[in-house]
Structure formats: C-alpha cells, structure tokens
Design a protein around this motif. Structure first.
Motif, PDB file in Angstrom:
ATOM      1  N   ASN A   3       0.898  -0.966  -0.007  1.00  0.00           N
ATOM      2  CA  ASN A   3      -0.088   0.105  -0.059  1.00  0.00           C
ATOM      3  C   ASN A   3       0.751   1.331  -0.124  1.00  0.00           C
ATOM      4  O   ASN A   3       1.745   1.365   0.808  1.00  0.00           O
ATOM      5  N   LYS A   4       0.430   2.253  -0.801  1.00  0.00           N
ATOM      6  CA  LYS A   4       1.498   3.386  -1.048  1.00  0.00           C
ATOM      7  C   LYS A   4       1.296   4.235   0.319  1.00  0.00           C
ATOM      8  O   LYS A   4       2.341   4.794   0.740  1.00  0.00           O
ATOM      9  N   ILE A   5       0.242   4.177   1.191  1.00  0.00           N
ATOM     10  CA  ILE A   5       0.347   4.966   2.269  1.00  0.00           C
ATOM     11  C   ILE A   5       1.111   4.455   3.330  1.00  0.00           C
ATOM     12  O   ILE A   5       1.974   5.010   3.919  1.00  0.00           O
ATOM     13  N   SER A   8       4.678   4.796   2.409  1.00  0.00           N
ATOM     14  CA  SER A   8       5.159   6.294   2.741  1.00  0.00           C
ATOM     15  C   SER A   8       5.483   6.537   4.428  1.00  0.00           C
ATOM     16  O   SER A   8       6.403   7.012   4.720  1.00  0.00           O
ATOM     17  N   MET A   9       4.592   5.740   5.159  1.00  0.00           N
ATOM     18  CA  MET A   9       4.815   5.911   6.547  1.00  0.00           C
ATOM     19  C   MET A   9       6.092   5.357   7.093  1.00  0.00           C
ATOM     20  O   MET A   9       6.833   5.671   7.687  1.00  0.00           O
ATOM     21  N   THR A  54       3.663  11.198   9.634  1.00  0.00           N
ATOM     22  CA  THR A  54       3.081   9.863   9.379  1.00  0.00           C
ATOM     23  C   THR A  54       1.722   9.648  10.062  1.00  0.00           C
ATOM     24  O   THR A  54       0.915   9.196   9.191  1.00  0.00           O
ATOM     25  N   ILE A  57      -0.257  11.282   7.102  1.00  0.00           N
ATOM     26  CA  ILE A  57      -0.496  10.452   6.019  1.00  0.00           C
ATOM     27  C   ILE A  57      -1.435   9.343   6.310  1.00  0.00           C
ATOM     28  O   ILE A  57      -2.072   9.210   5.505  1.00  0.00           O
ATOM     29  N   GLY A  58      -1.237   8.925   7.560  1.00  0.00           N
ATOM     30  CA  GLY A  58      -2.337   7.736   8.050  1.00  0.00           C
ATOM     31  C   GLY A  58      -3.651   8.053   8.018  1.00  0.00           C
ATOM     32  O   GLY A  58      -4.593   7.465   7.548  1.00  0.00           O
ATOM     33  N   GLY A  61      -5.227   8.402   4.722  1.00  0.00           N
ATOM     34  CA  GLY A  61      -5.406   7.194   4.297  1.00  0.00           C
ATOM     35  C   GLY A  61      -6.553   6.549   4.496  1.00  0.00           C
ATOM     36  O   GLY A  61      -7.339   5.645   4.095  1.00  0.00           O
TER      37      GLY A  61
END
Length: 88
Positions: A3-5, A8-9, A54, A57-58, A61
């Motif tokens: 998963n991109k998210i 990223s995290m 983070t 971003i989460g 998502g």
C-alpha cells in the motif's frame, strides 16, 4: 503489492531512524558533552515532525473509512500528545 500510504509511513520512520543513528555516531565522533547536547537538541525537532507527518499520512489514508467523530478523536489525541511534549 505494498500500500502506498503504508510504504510512505514506513519510509518516513526508516528515515527518522537513520537520522537518529547518524546523530548518535556524530555525538561519539565529537566526544564533547556540549556539542553532543546541541546534536541531541536538533533531534528534538525530528521526532515530533515525523510523528505529525506519519499520523497525517495515515489519517488521509483512512479518511474514507473513518467517521467524522472518530477522526476528531484521533486529532484530539494527537493534539494532546503535542501539548504534552511542548508544554513547559
């Protein structure tokens, strides 16, 4: 596939950990308390920024999966963490 998210995290956390390890090595190399304290103070900015980024971003998502009320509780919790960190 990742998963991109989540990727990223995890990448931000890996970057943060790398910065922490490099800072520890710099402290050992400098071998002076005053300079090590300066390096440590610089790290005080990295931790909260990574936490905030983070978490953001989460939350982005999860925005479509969480109700507004639950999202508000998460934001209140993160705010409490920052108040606790920054309050003197």
């Amino acid at each position: 596939m990742l998963n991109k998210i989540v990727l990223s995290m995890a990448s931000l956390r890996l970057m943060s950990g790398t910065i922490e390890i490099i800072a520890a090595l710099v402290m050992l190399r400098l071998n002076q308390i005053d300079k090590a304290l300066i390096v440590n103070s610089g790290l005080a900015l990295v931790g909260p920024l990574v936490l905030l980024t983070t978490t953001t971003i989460g939350l982005v998502g999860l925005a479509d999966k969480l109700s507004f009320g639950k999202m508000l509780w998460v934001l209140i919790g993160v705010s409490c963490i920052f108040i606790g960190i920054l309050k003197k």
